[in-house]
Design an enzyme around this catalytic site. Sequence first.
Site, short mmCIF file in Angstrom:
data_model
loop_
_atom_site.label_atom_id
_atom_site.label_comp_id
_atom_site.label_asym_id
_atom_site.label_seq_id
_atom_site.Cartn_x
_atom_site.Cartn_y
_atom_site.Cartn_z
N GLY A 306 74.60 35.87 72.79
CA GLY A 306 74.18 36.51 71.53
C GLY A 306 73.85 35.55 70.41
O GLY A 306 73.88 35.96 69.24
N LYS A 307 73.52 34.31 70.68
CA LYS A 307 73.22 33.35 69.61
C LYS A 307 71.94 33.72 68.87
O LYS A 307 71.92 33.81 67.64
CB LYS A 307 73.09 31.93 70.21
CG LYS A 307 74.32 31.43 70.93
CD LYS A 307 74.14 30.03 71.44
CE LYS A 307 73.03 29.90 72.44
NZ LYS A 307 73.29 30.68 73.68
N GLU A 327 65.62 28.57 68.55
CA GLU A 327 65.63 27.69 69.71
C GLU A 327 64.21 27.20 70.01
O GLU A 327 63.27 28.00 70.03
CB GLU A 327 66.19 28.46 70.91
CG GLU A 327 66.71 27.60 72.02
CD GLU A 327 67.41 28.44 73.08
OE1 GLU A 327 68.30 27.92 73.76
OE2 GLU A 327 67.06 29.63 73.21
N ARG A 461 65.18 37.07 80.70
CA ARG A 461 64.34 35.95 80.28
C ARG A 461 63.75 35.24 81.50
O ARG A 461 64.38 35.16 82.55
CB ARG A 461 65.15 34.97 79.43
CG ARG A 461 64.35 33.79 78.91
CD ARG A 461 65.17 32.92 77.98
NE ARG A 461 65.45 33.59 76.72
CZ ARG A 461 66.09 33.01 75.70
NH1 ARG A 461 66.54 31.75 75.82
NH2 ARG A 461 66.30 33.67 74.58
#
EC number: 2.7.1.21
Length: 613
Positions: A306-307, A327, A461
């Site tokens: 959950g970043k 990111e 992802r």
Amino acid sequence: MAEGGAGFSSSSTSSEEAVPWSTQQPMGWEELESLGDGGGSTSADEEFQWEAMFVKSRAGSPTAEDKSRTFTLPRGRPKNEPRPERGKGKTPKKPKKPDQGATLLVGEEPRPRLGSRTRSKSRSRDKHQLPDDIYDVPNPPMLAPVDSYGNPVEQVSSSESDFEDIANIRPILRRQQPVTVKHRREPSPEPLGHPTFVHRYDKPSYDEEVCQKKDKGGRTKSKNWLRQPGVKSKLTSMKDLSGSFKSLMHIRSDGEKHKQQQRPGGSGAPGGATPRDVFNTFLGSGTCPSFKNAFFLYLEGSMGVGKTTLIRHMREINGDNVISFVEPMFYWREVYSDCVKLIYSACKPFNLGKMSTSNKVLSAQMKFMTPMKCLQTSVRRYVKANEPLQEKTAMDNWLLFDRHPLSATLVFPYLSLKNGYLAFEHFLALAANFTAHEGDIIALLCMGEEDNLKMVKLRNRKGESGVTSAHLKDLGQAFHACYCTWLLLKYLSPEDMVSVCCCDVTLNDICIMRSMSSSKVTMAKSLFNKSMFPTLMDVIQPFRSNCTIIEICLTLFMELKKVEFIVVNASEFIGDIPGVWTSIYTQSLRTQAIKTQSIDWSGLRAFSLTYNS
């Protein structure tokens, strides 16, 4: 003497035209009288003797009549010989004299041969050439240069400049009458019609091919090599050449650029910044800096905890007090190669212990590390210089970063080392690149492997379809080992831990030297067994006395001690993003070691917009 002279005179009186000196004998011809009955005739064997006589005769004193004589070879047909008429047959050849063709007598003219082909002047001159002291043959005139139409052209002086040569020839071309010559290619031999010999400019276009199909009869020229090259074919070839050059230089075409604009996070995304705008953000905002105190918070943990979701949530609800840096996924996946795909393809069970696998993992981790270290350097430009850390307040601002260089240089390499995919030397090379700053706060989000795997599958992802719960468990333990290493450095100094790793000093001896209580000694031993120190000691065991190895360990421990850790159990806040932030916020205010830094808020915000675009 008299007989020789009479004999010579009698043979020459038959033709006084051929012997002009029959009436008077010139001085210096003693050799002729000594020959006797020579009759004036020569043979091939006597040719060299006659030449010697001619050369010797020059030593005498000739008379005025001799001086007037000229011994030259005729360059054309004699005037007294009639020209053969066309159509009346060939002129009969005269009988060849036995003495003809050897050496010319004085005053005798060689008779040219008649026939369909006449000997060249150069061959006649080479055959009848006499010494230079008898006569001088005039040099033939230089041939004047002519153009392609046969008109004389002035000679152009040798020059290195092409424009000078053109300027000298141009006035002559202007005086010529305009001649219209239809441009067409000369017909080539039939083998040139083979596709191998056809020039690519001669390839017909679509319209020409249609015309060829329609015009099947008559005298239509259907050969491609007879056609005049058109402008369209040349432009097409130039376009192909430019496309090849773009492919060589790895330049994207217009279609690829359009795809790049639609790709999220790309440099060409809608609203993205140009290279000039990006560079201007490095130079500053151009306005007066407005300094504010802010927390430097780095979110760390396994994938799927959950970043990124937390950063997006904080930016939406409190955008005025939050500056975030996402990111660098575009750099990892799109710039030159896909390091995410490379790391997953290299870490396979059948690649264990291979040096080629270690090289691939090292390459991938270096690419993971590069944008993080560059971002770390860029952000430090906006920190107020020579300003100490500030005491925190509840109203301070926040800088949120998705991952710290710790993960790319220490945690993930440590995991690859433990699993057998990374060599010892490559692990030390990555660990030597780890850097940190005073005031860095690392929020470590932990989650159980089962819950973590569900989150990874949920976000779906690219490249993470092969992630297993065992891998997530090992990754969580790697982060925990890094945390235990940092926590042990809070009790002992970096120099003490270097002594334990590189010298023959035990951890118990260090604790006794520092007068630590038994409870603290027990805690230190527990942290040591869970930390990275045992693995690091095994790696450097053969080279503990090497200066480079000692420096790597000392720098690593000193840099790691600069940061502050906050641990959050994310399994308790699945689907509760505000709950995760509340835990981080509370621990940040309660921990006395956590402080803020003074930064140029407006300049850093402009840079973040450019970075995230």
